[in-house]
Design an enzyme around this catalytic site. Sequence first.
Site, mmCIF file in Angstrom:
data_model
loop_
_atom_site.group_PDB
_atom_site.id
_atom_site.type_symbol
_atom_site.label_atom_id
_atom_site.label_comp_id
_atom_site.label_asym_id
_atom_site.label_seq_id
_atom_site.Cartn_x
_atom_site.Cartn_y
_atom_site.Cartn_z
ATOM 1 N N CYS A 130 0.836 -1.195 0.000
ATOM 2 C CA CYS A 130 0.000 0.000 0.000
ATOM 3 C C CYS A 130 0.877 1.253 0.000
ATOM 4 O O CYS A 130 1.366 1.662 1.060
ATOM 5 C CB CYS A 130 -0.908 -0.041 1.224
ATOM 6 S SG CYS A 130 -1.854 1.450 1.469
ATOM 7 N N CYS A 133 -0.062 3.975 2.384
ATOM 8 C CA CYS A 133 0.161 3.727 3.809
ATOM 9 C C CYS A 133 1.644 3.771 4.145
ATOM 10 O O CYS A 133 2.045 4.338 5.145
ATOM 11 C CB CYS A 133 -0.365 2.345 4.207
ATOM 12 S SG CYS A 133 -1.922 1.908 3.444
ATOM 13 N N ASP A 134 2.465 3.132 3.295
ATOM 14 C CA ASP A 134 3.855 2.890 3.674
ATOM 15 C C ASP A 134 4.874 3.760 2.946
ATOM 16 O O ASP A 134 6.044 3.763 3.326
ATOM 17 C CB ASP A 134 4.197 1.409 3.453
ATOM 18 C CG ASP A 134 3.320 0.501 4.310
ATOM 19 O OD1 ASP A 134 2.788 0.991 5.323
ATOM 20 O OD2 ASP A 134 3.163 -0.682 3.967
HETATM 21 P P1 FAD Z 1 -13.870 -4.525 0.405
HETATM 22 O O1 FAD Z 1 -13.665 -3.107 0.676
HETATM 23 O O2 FAD Z 1 -12.700 -5.364 0.038
HETATM 24 O O3 FAD Z 1 -14.597 -5.167 1.675
HETATM 25 C C1 FAD Z 1 -14.725 -6.553 1.839
HETATM 26 C C2 FAD Z 1 -15.352 -6.878 3.172
HETATM 27 O O4 FAD Z 1 -15.560 -8.279 3.268
HETATM 28 C C3 FAD Z 1 -14.529 -6.532 4.385
HETATM 29 O O5 FAD Z 1 -15.387 -6.121 5.430
HETATM 30 C C4 FAD Z 1 -13.840 -7.843 4.743
HETATM 31 O O6 FAD Z 1 -13.437 -7.928 6.094
HETATM 32 C C5 FAD Z 1 -14.971 -8.799 4.460
HETATM 33 N N1 FAD Z 1 -14.612 -10.195 4.207
HETATM 34 C C6 FAD Z 1 -13.755 -10.716 3.292
HETATM 35 N N2 FAD Z 1 -13.754 -12.050 3.330
HETATM 36 C C7 FAD Z 1 -14.667 -12.407 4.270
HETATM 37 C C8 FAD Z 1 -15.149 -13.647 4.770
HETATM 38 N N3 FAD Z 1 -14.729 -14.830 4.290
HETATM 39 N N4 FAD Z 1 -16.076 -13.621 5.753
HETATM 40 C C9 FAD Z 1 -16.534 -12.449 6.249
HETATM 41 N N5 FAD Z 1 -16.119 -11.241 5.816
HETATM 42 C C10 FAD Z 1 -15.195 -11.228 4.837
HETATM 43 N N6 FAD Z 1 -11.459 3.221 -4.505
HETATM 44 C C11 FAD Z 1 -11.882 4.460 -4.813
HETATM 45 O O7 FAD Z 1 -13.005 4.627 -5.284
HETATM 46 N N7 FAD Z 1 -11.085 5.548 -4.570
HETATM 47 C C12 FAD Z 1 -9.855 5.447 -4.030
HETATM 48 O O8 FAD Z 1 -9.172 6.446 -3.842
HETATM 49 C C13 FAD Z 1 -9.376 4.127 -3.691
HETATM 50 N N8 FAD Z 1 -8.152 3.942 -3.153
HETATM 51 C C14 FAD Z 1 -7.772 2.701 -2.745
HETATM 52 C C15 FAD Z 1 -6.545 2.543 -2.086
HETATM 53 C C16 FAD Z 1 -6.147 1.312 -1.611
HETATM 54 C C17 FAD Z 1 -4.847 1.181 -0.871
HETATM 55 C C18 FAD Z 1 -6.976 0.170 -1.821
HETATM 56 C C19 FAD Z 1 -6.564 -1.168 -1.272
HETATM 57 C C20 FAD Z 1 -8.185 0.312 -2.503
HETATM 58 C C21 FAD Z 1 -8.592 1.573 -2.967
HETATM 59 N N9 FAD Z 1 -9.794 1.751 -3.642
HETATM 60 C C22 FAD Z 1 -10.230 3.029 -3.959
HETATM 61 C C23 FAD Z 1 -10.663 0.605 -3.983
HETATM 62 C C24 FAD Z 1 -11.813 0.471 -2.981
HETATM 63 O O9 FAD Z 1 -11.296 0.474 -1.669
HETATM 64 C C25 FAD Z 1 -12.571 -0.810 -3.264
HETATM 65 O O10 FAD Z 1 -13.073 -0.782 -4.597
HETATM 66 C C26 FAD Z 1 -13.756 -1.002 -2.327
HETATM 67 O O11 FAD Z 1 -13.350 -0.967 -0.970
HETATM 68 C C27 FAD Z 1 -14.461 -2.314 -2.615
HETATM 69 O O12 FAD Z 1 -15.513 -2.466 -1.727
HETATM 70 P P2 FAD Z 1 -16.123 -3.890 -1.382
HETATM 71 O O13 FAD Z 1 -17.160 -3.627 -0.376
HETATM 72 O O14 FAD Z 1 -16.491 -4.573 -2.634
HETATM 73 O O15 FAD Z 1 -14.921 -4.760 -0.783
#
Ligand code: FAD
Length: 309
Positions: A130, A133-134
């Site tokens: 990341c 972060c780092d």
């Molecule tokens: P996630 O955010 O991945 O959430 C998944 C959830 O499922 C979490 O709560 C996790 O704990 C849970 N989970 C996983 N496996 C299990 C399991 N087996 N049982 C129970 N719970 C589970 N997007 C933007 O739009 N703008 C940005 O500036 C941006 N910057 C980013 C920077 C970084 C460093 C990263 C890593 C991503 C960034 N993104 C950004 C992308 C964005 O964060 C993701 O597209 C978004 O968070 C996806 O949402 P989600 O709910 O699909 O999944």
Amino acid sequence: PYDLLVVGGGPAGAAAAIYAARKGIRTGLVAERFGGQVMDTVGIENFISVPYTEGPKLAASLEQHVKEYGVDIITEQRATGIQRREQVELQLQSGASLTSRSVILATGARWRELGVPGEQEYRTRGVAYCPHCDGPFFKGKHVAVIGGGNSGIEAAIDLAGIVTKVTVLEFGDALRADEVLQRKARSMPNISIITNAQTTEITGDGKKVTGIRYIDRHLSRKASQTLEVAGVFVQIGLVPNTEWLQESDIARNRQGEIEIDANGATSMAGVFAAGDVTTVPYKQIIISMGAGATAALSAFDHLIRESVE
Ligand code: FAD
């Protein structure tokens, strides 16, 4: 039993839970870590109508918004399996199982690992995923970015403003990032790019990273090259969190992403999916939230039809 159970507490899961709860149906949310990838994000500038926010702040408002409704939130629990019986059954790592009439899968994705010697050993001691972060830990140092796709080149541009020098190593013979990012990277004097480079090892002195070894795939003799760096940012893509669905009948593509239709429906009756864990083409916060809303409305549609049958 629940009417709707959401698995995942990122933007997709939070949006799904709010949309479902607003329909007055009995909604539960199971998540390992509320906020998901947003918790690992520093600056967010593309969450429309909010010019700038930060990950932990957005994650806290997501949680607060979900808590305004009567959603049963179960955190620090990992789902390990799902089956369709009369209703949908979800197994948790704790050994417990939950039953629901419908389920939304929103388990998101995580960074892909290189799988070379030294990567695990020096994780958090020079190996990072990341840049937001780092990056600041490597101020004044030379770092490598592995991967020449959008995330790799974005990371290189980001890091170039902090560190002394960034070397990008791309496995293929050309970068895969958008042209505009490539132009930007090439215009920065402290970014250099090596293509056809297969990283084979991350080396260290026992305490921290000191360099990487790679093979120049261009050279016929494939001699091993070394590069002295203090940090290695691995940027080779996202892996969907779907290993736990291995034994289920839920259809996934070759990358492991859950296949959904325009309504967010999966191949299992009553089970929908949303966000980064699916085949959705772009993985972004706002897109995941929209997908979570779609999946919840589709699940509601499914439930009102089911209750008449
Ligand atoms: P996630 O955010 O991945 O959430 C998944 C959830 O499922 C979490 O709560 C996790 O704990 C849970 N989970 C996983 N496996 C299990 C399991 N087996 N049982 C129970 N719970 C589970 N997007 C933007 O739009 N703008 C940005 O500036 C941006 N910057 C980013 C920077 C970084 C460093 C990263 C890593 C991503 C960034 N993104 C950004 C992308 C964005 O964060 C993701 O597209 C978004 O968070 C996806 O949402 P989600 O709910 O699909 O999944």
